[in-house]
Motif scaffolding. Structure first.
Motif, PDB file in Angstrom:
ATOM      1  N   ARG A  44     -35.657 -10.971 -11.402  1.00 28.19           N
ATOM      2  CA  ARG A  44     -34.921 -12.236 -11.338  1.00 28.19           C
ATOM      3  C   ARG A  44     -35.562 -13.311 -12.211  1.00 28.19           C
ATOM      4  N   LEU A  45     -36.762 -13.046 -12.730  1.00 27.69           N
ATOM      5  CA  LEU A  45     -37.406 -14.041 -13.571  1.00 27.69           C
ATOM      6  C   LEU A  45     -36.638 -14.185 -14.895  1.00 27.69           C
ATOM      7  N   PRO A  46     -36.514 -15.422 -15.378  1.00 24.99           N
ATOM      8  CA  PRO A  46     -35.829 -15.607 -16.677  1.00 24.99           C
ATOM      9  C   PRO A  46     -36.673 -14.971 -17.789  1.00 24.99           C
ATOM     10  N   ARG A  47     -35.984 -14.405 -18.768  1.00 29.09           N
ATOM     11  CA  ARG A  47     -36.678 -13.742 -19.857  1.00 29.09           C
ATOM     12  C   ARG A  47     -36.578 -14.617 -21.113  1.00 29.09           C
ATOM     13  N   LYS A  48     -37.664 -14.697 -21.766  1.00 27.09           N
ATOM     14  CA  LYS A  48     -37.673 -15.449 -23.040  1.00 27.09           C
ATOM     15  C   LYS A  48     -37.824 -14.434 -24.173  1.00 27.09           C
ATOM     16  N   HIS A  49     -36.990 -14.606 -25.200  1.00 23.03           N
ATOM     17  CA  HIS A  49     -37.047 -13.712 -26.332  1.00 23.03           C
ATOM     18  C   HIS A  49     -37.657 -14.455 -27.493  1.00 23.03           C
ATOM     19  N   PHE A  50     -38.501 -13.831 -28.183  1.00 23.11           N
ATOM     20  CA  PHE A  50     -39.130 -14.444 -29.372  1.00 23.11           C
ATOM     21  C   PHE A  50     -38.624 -13.844 -30.606  1.00 23.11           C
TER      22      PHE A  50
END
Length: 146
Positions: A140-146
């Motif tokens: 459920r944690l938001p994912r950050k894409h780089f």
């Protein structure tokens, strides 16, 4: 027996007649093989049911033998005590300190395993539940894409 040994309600004299298989019990103890910490005494470790002591019924495992045929057994080596028993003759008189109920003179067998209040299955179920919760939180944690 001579009167030099202490007398109490828990001290009894037991007369046994040696059978073909001996007196029918095993002993432990002596100054060189203490069975009870800080006690050089001689204790009955096993009674043979069909032996003289077993058939008589008054001697029990854990009883302390104070004397045999008037000879005190305190402060003697184990082998000397065994020799006294072997040379005691056909009619044997024992002075015995009876084991008190719910009191052990010394170890009488394996100690019971302590019971845990939580079973292994309960621990495994709890660990599995924690793993599932951690997995759900991670997803459920938001994912950050780089």
């Amino acid at each position: 027996m001579n009167g030099s040994l202490p007398s109490s309600p828990n001290v009894v004299d037991i007369k046994l007649k040696r059978g073909s298989a001996g007196l029918g019990f095993n002993i432990v103890g002596g100054v060189d093989q203490q069975y009870v910490i800080n006690d050089n005494g001689v204790y009955v470790s096993k009674i043979k049911e069909d032996g003289a002591a077993g058939l008589d019924g008054r001697l029990h495992e854990g009883d302390k033998i104070l004397a045999i045929n008037g000879v005190k057994l305190e402060d003697l080596k184990h082998q000397v005590i065994v020799d006294l028993f072997r040379a005691a003759g056909e009619d044997v008189e024992l002075r015995v300190l009876k084991k008190l109920p719910n009191h052990l003179n010394g170890p009488t067998g394996p100690r019971p395993e302590p019971k845990s209040s939580v079973s292994s299955l309960e621990i495994l179920v709890a660990l599995a539940a924690v793993a599932v919760i951690c997995g759900l939180l991670y997803m459920r944690l938001p994912r950050k894409h780089f």
